[in-house]
Design an enzyme around this catalytic site. Structure first.
Site, PDB file in Angstrom:
ATOM      1  N   LYS A 214       0.231  36.301 150.365  1.00  0.00           N
ATOM      2  CA  LYS A 214       1.385  36.618 149.505  1.00  0.00           C
ATOM      3  C   LYS A 214       2.465  37.432 150.221  1.00  0.00           C
ATOM      4  CE  LYS A 214      -0.852  35.041 145.807  1.00  0.00           C
ATOM      5  NZ  LYS A 214      -1.263  35.874 144.706  1.00  0.00           N
TER       6      LYS A 214
ATOM      7  N   ASP B 142       3.141  37.085 143.291  1.00  0.00           N
ATOM      8  CA  ASP B 142       3.178  35.757 143.918  1.00  0.00           C
ATOM      9  C   ASP B 142       3.742  35.823 145.328  1.00  0.00           C
ATOM     10  OD1 ASP B 142       2.174  34.203 141.686  1.00  0.00           O
ATOM     11  OD2 ASP B 142       3.960  34.926 140.675  1.00  0.00           O
TER      12      ASP B 142
ATOM     13  N   GLY C 297      -3.695  37.381 136.071  1.00  0.00           N
ATOM     14  CA  GLY C 297      -3.862  36.457 137.185  1.00  0.00           C
ATOM     15  C   GLY C 297      -5.262  36.515 137.767  1.00  0.00           C
ATOM     16  N   SER C 298      -5.477  35.676 138.774  1.00  0.00           N
ATOM     17  CA  SER C 298      -6.826  35.543 139.328  1.00  0.00           C
ATOM     18  C   SER C 298      -7.236  36.790 140.121  1.00  0.00           C
ATOM     19  CB  SER C 298      -6.896  34.298 140.214  1.00  0.00           C
ATOM     20  OG  SER C 298      -5.892  34.331 141.202  1.00  0.00           O
TER      21      SER C 298
ATOM     22  N   LYS D  35       7.060  37.604 140.641  1.00  0.00           N
ATOM     23  CA  LYS D  35       5.890  37.484 139.778  1.00  0.00           C
ATOM     24  C   LYS D  35       6.179  36.474 138.670  1.00  0.00           C
ATOM     25  CE  LYS D  35       3.850  41.099 138.312  1.00  0.00           C
ATOM     26  NZ  LYS D  35       2.645  40.261 138.387  1.00  0.00           N
ATOM     27  N   GLY D  36       5.124  36.051 138.012  1.00  0.00           N
ATOM     28  CA  GLY D  36       5.301  35.128 136.886  1.00  0.00           C
ATOM     29  C   GLY D  36       4.638  33.781 137.092  1.00  0.00           C
TER      30      GLY D  36
ATOM     31  N   GLU E   8       4.410  41.695 131.762  1.00  0.00           N
ATOM     32  CA  GLU E   8       4.132  42.441 133.006  1.00  0.00           C
ATOM     33  C   GLU E   8       5.268  43.399 133.339  1.00  0.00           C
ATOM     34  OE1 GLU E   8       1.328  39.174 135.332  1.00  0.00           O
ATOM     35  OE2 GLU E   8       3.470  39.153 135.673  1.00  0.00           O
TER      36      GLU E   8
HETATM   37  O1  LIG Z   1       2.660  37.359 137.990  1.00  0.00           O
HETATM   38  C1  LIG Z   1       1.566  36.948 137.695  1.00  0.00           C
HETATM   39  C2  LIG Z   1       1.265  36.316 136.404  1.00  0.00           C
HETATM   40  O2  LIG Z   1       2.425  36.114 135.638  1.00  0.00           O
HETATM   41  C3  LIG Z   1       0.438  37.108 138.656  1.00  0.00           C
HETATM   42  O3  LIG Z   1       0.270  38.441 138.944  1.00  0.00           O
HETATM   43  C4  LIG Z   1       0.744  36.334 139.889  1.00  0.00           C
HETATM   44  O4  LIG Z   1       1.001  34.993 139.518  1.00  0.00           O
HETATM   45  C5  LIG Z   1      -0.397  36.383 140.896  1.00  0.00           C
HETATM   46  O5  LIG Z   1      -1.488  35.699 140.396  1.00  0.00           O
HETATM   47  P1  LIG Z   1      -2.787  35.414 141.244  1.00  0.00           P
HETATM   48  O6  LIG Z   1      -3.461  36.729 141.442  1.00  0.00           O
HETATM   49  O7  LIG Z   1      -3.593  34.461 140.390  1.00  0.00           O
HETATM   50  O8  LIG Z   1      -2.366  34.779 142.526  1.00  0.00           O
END
Ligand SMILES: O=C(CO)[C@H](O)[C@H](O)COP(=O)(O)O
EC number: 5.3.1.6
Length: 228
Positions: free
Chosen positions: A125, A88, A30-31, A98-99, A107
């Protein structure tokens, strides 16, 4: 860089302080994790930090390798010392969804094989109850329409995840159904129901797992030890 990205970078940089020589470290997706992997790459390069990374997606694997971080697959390590991942949503009692990046299966596999799990998030979050963010569920394509209809009949408000009209594919070539159950009042019951639906590979509820959460606030990172 916008303010949310600044908070993500801040927690990513803070998280790598917990990585020490000799560790086998799970690298999420993720970012937010992208900032963490950048910071880890700096430490490997500048401090000759001697670690092994295990990635949870092709994206993270490619980034880590490009930064010179030594990588192994999850099956090449006997255990992981620490996994650092994004999330998330995190509820007040530290349950997670998550996901969002469609990497939840790898993960979760990496997470459950880790001695410690750390989530790094910006403050947006942190929620009272889970559910506003659609709950990702990884499903095999075969028979997925029937799984979808069973989810709808249970009142889970499923939506196939698509981009430009095409199903989003996971690294295992499965597809994602996002459920809109808001609020999720009993995450354990929902998790139990989903995992027993034939065709469901894994769901994005990560329950009773996280040891440390680092939350990015404007005035600095907050480190919360949830299960020391
Ligand atoms: O679960 C995930 C990916 O499957 C990520 O950890 C989650 O979506 C958070 O992402 P971001 O840091 O871009 O907000």
């Amino acid at each position: 860089m916008n303010q949310q990205d600044q908070l993500k970078q801040l927690v990513g940089q803070k998280a790598v302080e917990y990585i020490h020589d000799g560790m086998q470290v799970g690298l999420g997706t993720g970012s937010t994790v992208k900032f963490m992997v950048d910071a880890l790459g700096e430490r490997v390069k500048n401090e000759h930090l001697n670690i092994v990374g295990v990635s949870t997606s092709e994206r993270t694997e490619a980034q880590a390798k490009s930064l010179g971080i030594p990588m192994k697959s999850v099956d090449e390590v006997d255990h992981l010392d620490l996994t650092i991942d994004g999330a998330d949503e995190i509820s007040a009692d530290f349950q997670g969804v998550k996901g969002g990046g469609a990497a939840l299966l790898f993960e979760k596999i990496v997470a459950i094989n880790s001695d410690k799990i750390m989530w790094i998030v910006d403050e947006s979050k942190m929620v009272k109850q889970l559910g506003a963010f659609g709950l990702p569920v990884e499903v095999i394509p075969y028979g997925s329409q029937h799984v979808f209809e069973k989810m709808a009949a249970r009142g889970y408000h499923p939506v196939f995840r698509k981009v430009n009209g095409e199903f989003v594919r996971t690294d295992s070539n499965n597809i994602i159904i996002d459920l809109h159950v808001d609020p999720i009042t009993d995450p354990h019951a929902l998790a139990e129901d989903l995992i027993h639906m034939v065709g469901v590979v894994e769901h994005g509820l990560f329950l009773d797992m996280v040891n440390t959460v680092i939350v990015g606030h404007e005035d600095g990172p907050e480190v919360i030890e949830t299960r020391p």
